[in-house]
Design an enzyme around this catalytic site. Structure first.
Site, mmCIF file in Angstrom:
data_model
loop_
_atom_site.group_PDB
_atom_site.id
_atom_site.type_symbol
_atom_site.label_atom_id
_atom_site.label_comp_id
_atom_site.label_asym_id
_atom_site.label_seq_id
_atom_site.Cartn_x
_atom_site.Cartn_y
_atom_site.Cartn_z
ATOM 1 N N LYS A 86 -10.882 -54.247 6.214
ATOM 2 C CA LYS A 86 -12.120 -55.021 6.310
ATOM 3 C C LYS A 86 -11.864 -56.385 5.688
ATOM 4 O O LYS A 86 -11.256 -56.470 4.610
ATOM 5 C CB LYS A 86 -13.235 -54.282 5.559
ATOM 6 C CG LYS A 86 -14.585 -54.998 5.580
ATOM 7 C CD LYS A 86 -15.654 -54.190 4.841
ATOM 8 C CE LYS A 86 -17.027 -54.832 4.928
ATOM 9 N NZ LYS A 86 -18.068 -54.041 4.226
ATOM 10 N N SER A 169 -22.107 -53.043 7.041
ATOM 11 C CA SER A 169 -21.382 -54.264 7.301
ATOM 12 C C SER A 169 -19.928 -54.050 7.731
ATOM 13 O O SER A 169 -19.302 -54.990 8.224
ATOM 14 C CB SER A 169 -21.381 -55.134 6.041
ATOM 15 O OG SER A 169 -20.722 -54.462 4.985
ATOM 16 N N SER A 193 -22.584 -49.375 3.831
ATOM 17 C CA SER A 193 -21.734 -50.049 4.820
ATOM 18 C C SER A 193 -20.465 -49.327 5.246
ATOM 19 O O SER A 193 -19.783 -49.796 6.159
ATOM 20 C CB SER A 193 -21.357 -51.435 4.321
ATOM 21 O OG SER A 193 -22.441 -52.297 4.524
HETATM 22 N N1 GLN Z 1 -27.165 -52.831 4.883
HETATM 23 C C1 GLN Z 1 -27.070 -53.042 3.478
HETATM 24 C C2 GLN Z 1 -27.247 -54.509 3.147
HETATM 25 O O1 GLN Z 1 -27.463 -55.255 4.034
HETATM 26 C C3 GLN Z 1 -25.785 -52.501 2.926
HETATM 27 C C4 GLN Z 1 -24.641 -53.419 3.010
HETATM 28 C C5 GLN Z 1 -23.402 -52.869 2.370
HETATM 29 O O2 GLN Z 1 -23.308 -51.696 2.033
HETATM 30 N N2 GLN Z 1 -22.450 -53.741 2.158
HETATM 31 O O3 GLN Z 1 -27.200 -54.906 2.033
#
Ligand code: GLN
Length: 507
Positions: A86, A169, A193
């Site tokens: 990532k 993400s 994420s």
């Molecule tokens: N969807 C969540 C956010 O927008 C989680 C993102 C994540 O785990 N990096 O913060």
């Protein structure tokens, strides 16, 4: 005795980490052949928008080194296994953008600890994978970086239906694993994420207990929540990868746990006979898509057939995890992102009048809308007069959410439920509605706030007309440091079913 030739019956890209480990060590395939095959696939499947950087020469050099070690009989645990990272992890040999214009083209002088640990175990890096800007998002639509093979910024596509988001993400990671562009990828999970994109793309992913994996070199979003973890095709593969990723890093991450590296594959032979699976009633309320409910319930029934005992439990503050997370995460983000000021690294505006103007223009140009929104929310909730009303209250409720889990774990060994209220939605469907995105995080946020390990494993597909064929994952949450048990619980399911082996058409 010669080993069975796995390659006679399957395409190389269909093999997971465990199978590849066997094939590489028995010299049925070389690391160079494998890397070459997957790099070619990355190019032919560039329409998915998964990769943001490929450096063929770097990859092939690593692969040659792996082949040399194998031929000298010095193979390490993951020698020659291809992996993609990532693009929130900094890497020396590939760009490190965190999905942000602020870091477009940025080259880090060092590798993140997780990347270095995996390389130490022998992995070969294929490239960097798209993600939401600074890992903020649930759909990967917030990336500001052009994917490999594209002239413009494009959304990452879900290989099961390219009109849909892959989740976020870590959307690039999930899409790449699902489309067989790589057997394994790293992800990070601050509020879901790893688990949510794994669920949306039909792959397996685990977020370990907070502090297991070093955060050094992971571009920081919300430091008290951020954790790294693997995404792959099976729990067994994830267990192998997680074992290599984790371990103390006291000099570089003060929150990394002082616990020795562990072999997370150690319980894989076990059964779920007598395992008490807690089923939180709050995870099955209104708003859960009927496909997700049906498939999750069927998976729970499968566990019962395998000998587990289902126990109704309650996590009464589940709903509060949304406001609590969306106060704490932006608060920490607003502080973490203050380092992007155009001075030491990253984007700097071309035209400005004085220092304050330089900061303003740099940040206005470098950050996308979602990041700005969170900086504003975070700055607000931390400001004088509002700190007590929002941030402090949120911290108190965070503690209560963690306590609720400890109460639950008095009755059960693991907790199971849906990962997200729905399957992957259509690209663009929620992109103008941040709150709709936030609400969809309801089932992943509680474990993040409590710092507990959680994972997602594929358990079926939507049957309804509207969403037919989209994958659905189930979430397993364990108590602190129970990763080995979670992985063995998932492995038992995968021994008895084949949802994790299904692949999208054309891959
Ligand atoms: N969807 C969540 C956010 O927008 C989680 C993102 C994540 O785990 N990096 O913060």
């Amino acid at each position: 005795m010669t080993a069975p030739n796995l390659l006679a019956t399957q395409d190389l890209h269909d093999l997971g980490v465990h199978a590849l480990q066997q094939a590489l060590q028995h010299k049925q395939v070389s690391a160079v052949e494998l890397a070459t095959h997957l790099l070619a696939r990355a190019r032919t499947h560039a329409n998915l928008g998964a990769y943001v950087d490929l450096q063929e020469n770097v990859t092939l050099e690593q692969a040659r080194a792996a082949d040399n070690r194998i031929s000298r009989g010095e193979a390490r645990l993951l020698e020659g296994i291809p992996i993609a990272h990532k693009d929130i992890f900094v890497t020396r040999d590939f760009v490190s953008t965190a999905g942000s214009r602020m870091l477009d083209g940025y080259l880090s002088p060092f590798d993140a600890t997780v990347v270095a640990n995996l390389a130490q175990a022998g992995t070969v890096t294929l490239g960097k994978l798209n993600c939401d800007e600074f890992a903020m998002g649930s759909s990967n639509e917030n990336s500001a970086i052009r994917a490999v093979g594209h002239e413009r910024v494009v959304p990452v596509r879900n290989p099961w239906n390219t009109e849909r988001i892959p989740g976020g993400s870590s959307g690039g990671s999930a899409a790449a694993v699902a489309a067989r562009l790589t057997p394994a990828a790293t992800g990070t999970d601050t509020g879901g994420s790893i688990r949510q994109p794994a669920s949306f793309c039909g792959v397996t992913g685990i977020k370990p207990s907070y502090g297991r994996a070093s955060r050094y070199g992971m571009v920081a979003f919300a430091s008290s929540l951020d954790q790294a973890g693997p995404m792959a095709r099976s729990a067994q593969d994830c267990a192998m990868l997680l074992s290599a990723m984790c371990g103390p890093d006291p000099d570089r991450d003060s929150t990394s746990l002082d616990r020795p590296a562990e072999d997370f594959t150690r319980e894989l032979g076990g059964t779920v006979e007598g395992l008490r699976i807690g089923v939180p009633k709050e995870f099955f309320g209104e708003g859960l898509a009927s496909d997700v409910r049906t498939v999750t319930e069927a998976a729970l029934t499968q566990y019962e057939k395998l000998g587990a005992i289902l126990i109704p439990i309650s996590l009464p503050r589940t709903e509060l995890s949304i406001p609590v997370y969306y106060i704490i995460a932006p608060a920490e983000a607003s502080s973490n992102l203050s380092r992007f000021d155009g001075v030491k690294f990253g984007h700097r505006s071309d035209k400005y009048t004085d220092l304050a103007d330089m900061y303003r223009k740099t940040r206005a140009e470098g950050f996308g809308d979602e990041v700005k929104r969170r900086i504003m929310i975070g700055t607000y909730v931390l400001s004088h007069g509002y700190y007590d009303a929002y941030y402090l209250q949120a911290q108190k409720i965070r503690r209560m959410i963690a306590d609720d889990f400890q109460n639950a774990f008095r009755q059960c060994d693991v907790i199971a439920g849906p990962v997200a209220p729905s399957v992957a939605w259509k690209i663009g469907e929620k992109s103008d509605d941040p709150v709709a995105n936030y609400l969809a995080d309801i089932f992943t946020l509680p474990a993040s706030l409590a710092g507990l390990p959680g994972m997602s494993l594929p358990v079926g597909f939507a049957q309804s007309e509207a969403d037919k064929g989209m994958p659905i994952g189930m979430q397993l949450i364990g108590n602190y440091f129970e990763e080995a048990r979670l992985l063995s619980t998932a492995h038992c399911f995968q021994q008895a079913t084949d949802f994790h082996l299904a692949k999208p058409a054309g891959h």
